[in-house]
Design a protein around this motif. Structure first.
Motif, PDB file in Angstrom:
ATOM      1  N   GLY A 139       0.039  16.737  15.232  1.00 54.92           N
ATOM      2  CA  GLY A 139      -1.389  16.770  15.284  1.00 54.92           C
ATOM      3  C   GLY A 139      -2.046  16.750  14.156  1.00 54.92           C
ATOM      4  O   GLY A 139      -3.119  16.040  13.755  1.00 54.92           O
ATOM      5  N   ASN A 140      -1.479  17.406  12.882  1.00 51.77           N
ATOM      6  CA  ASN A 140      -2.243  17.496  11.759  1.00 51.77           C
ATOM      7  C   ASN A 140      -2.143  15.925  11.223  1.00 51.77           C
ATOM      8  O   ASN A 140      -3.287  15.685  10.653  1.00 51.77           O
ATOM      9  N   MET A 141      -1.097  15.329  11.207  1.00 52.81           N
ATOM     10  CA  MET A 141      -0.989  14.033  10.835  1.00 52.81           C
ATOM     11  C   MET A 141      -2.116  13.069  11.253  1.00 52.81           C
ATOM     12  O   MET A 141      -3.031  12.470  10.852  1.00 52.81           O
ATOM     13  N   TRP A 174      -3.626  17.027   6.000  1.00 57.42           N
ATOM     14  CA  TRP A 174      -4.692  17.874   6.636  1.00 57.42           C
ATOM     15  C   TRP A 174      -5.426  18.359   5.695  1.00 57.42           C
ATOM     16  O   TRP A 174      -6.683  18.549   5.823  1.00 57.42           O
ATOM     17  N   SER A 175      -5.028  18.901   4.379  1.00 52.50           N
ATOM     18  CA  SER A 175      -5.832  19.442   3.590  1.00 52.50           C
ATOM     19  C   SER A 175      -6.995  18.560   2.719  1.00 52.50           C
ATOM     20  O   SER A 175      -7.867  18.994   2.704  1.00 52.50           O
ATOM     21  N   PHE A 176      -6.592  17.276   2.645  1.00 49.88           N
ATOM     22  CA  PHE A 176      -7.269  16.340   2.109  1.00 49.88           C
ATOM     23  C   PHE A 176      -8.400  16.178   2.981  1.00 49.88           C
ATOM     24  O   PHE A 176      -9.601  15.792   2.892  1.00 49.88           O
ATOM     25  N   ALA A 177      -7.876  15.798   4.267  1.00 48.62           N
ATOM     26  CA  ALA A 177      -9.008  15.532   5.458  1.00 48.62           C
ATOM     27  C   ALA A 177      -9.790  16.525   5.792  1.00 48.62           C
ATOM     28  O   ALA A 177     -11.083  16.172   5.806  1.00 48.62           O
ATOM     29  N   LYS A 178      -9.323  17.748   5.582  1.00 49.09           N
ATOM     30  CA  LYS A 178     -10.182  19.013   5.793  1.00 49.09           C
ATOM     31  C   LYS A 178     -11.527  19.242   4.815  1.00 49.09           C
ATOM     32  O   LYS A 178     -12.542  19.404   5.204  1.00 49.09           O
ATOM     33  N   LEU A 179     -11.213  18.596   3.666  1.00 46.30           N
ATOM     34  CA  LEU A 179     -12.417  18.571   2.589  1.00 46.30           C
ATOM     35  C   LEU A 179     -12.831  17.050   2.464  1.00 46.30           C
ATOM     36  O   LEU A 179     -13.448  16.769   1.377  1.00 46.30           O
ATOM     37  N   ILE A 226      -0.596  24.937  -2.041  1.00 48.56           N
ATOM     38  CA  ILE A 226      -1.753  24.999  -2.887  1.00 48.56           C
ATOM     39  C   ILE A 226      -3.121  24.187  -2.268  1.00 48.56           C
ATOM     40  O   ILE A 226      -4.102  24.736  -2.113  1.00 48.56           O
ATOM     41  N   ALA A 227      -2.695  22.905  -1.750  1.00 49.29           N
ATOM     42  CA  ALA A 227      -3.622  22.191  -1.357  1.00 49.29           C
ATOM     43  C   ALA A 227      -4.164  22.761   0.071  1.00 49.29           C
ATOM     44  O   ALA A 227      -5.351  23.063   0.359  1.00 49.29           O
TER      45      ALA A 227
END
Length: 126
Positions: A99-101, A66-71, A27-28
């Motif tokens: 990489g995402n982390m 990744w989701s929190f960083a993207k936003l 969801i995130a």
């Protein structure tokens, strides 16, 4: 934000505790991919994730970070929990997960030496 997305976010806030860890991370990821930053939803996601961070598999931890960083949502308690959970699971991270982390923590300017050491070590073995 469209009314449909806003309604969906509102509905998800009420039910986020019912979802598995993987579903919460997905969801995130979906909202971040769409660049739909719904503050109440991401607060609910963070709270639900903190309560059961041990249930998150490596991929879900990477997607959540990744989701929190993207936003550009820097939730320090969540980042600390993600890092603590990811270190012992380091051998389960694939190249994209590493990489995402690393990208997420760098983007949010959140330094966690044990996590960076673990991800660096795993990157050498992928």
């Amino acid at each position: 934000s469209s009314p449909v997305i806003a309604d969906l976010a509102s509905s998800l806030i009420q039910r986020v505790w019912e979802f598995t860890a993987q579903q919460v991370a997905t969801i995130a990821w979906a909202f971040a991919t769409l660049r739909k930053d719904d503050a109440p939803l991401f607060k609910a996601i963070a709270n639900a994730s903190l309560d059961r961070i041990a249930e998150f598999e490596a991929r879900a931890l990477g997607n959540l970070a990744w989701s929190f960083a993207k936003l550009e949502r820097r939730n320090e308690p969540l980042l600390a929990a993600i890092a603590s959970s990811a270190v012992p699971k380091r051998l389960l991270f694939n190249a994209q997960g590493v990489g995402n982390m690393v990208w997420a923590f760098a983007t949010l300017h959140y330094q966690n030496v044990p996590l960076l050491d673990a991800m660096s070590e795993q990157a050498l073995h992928i």
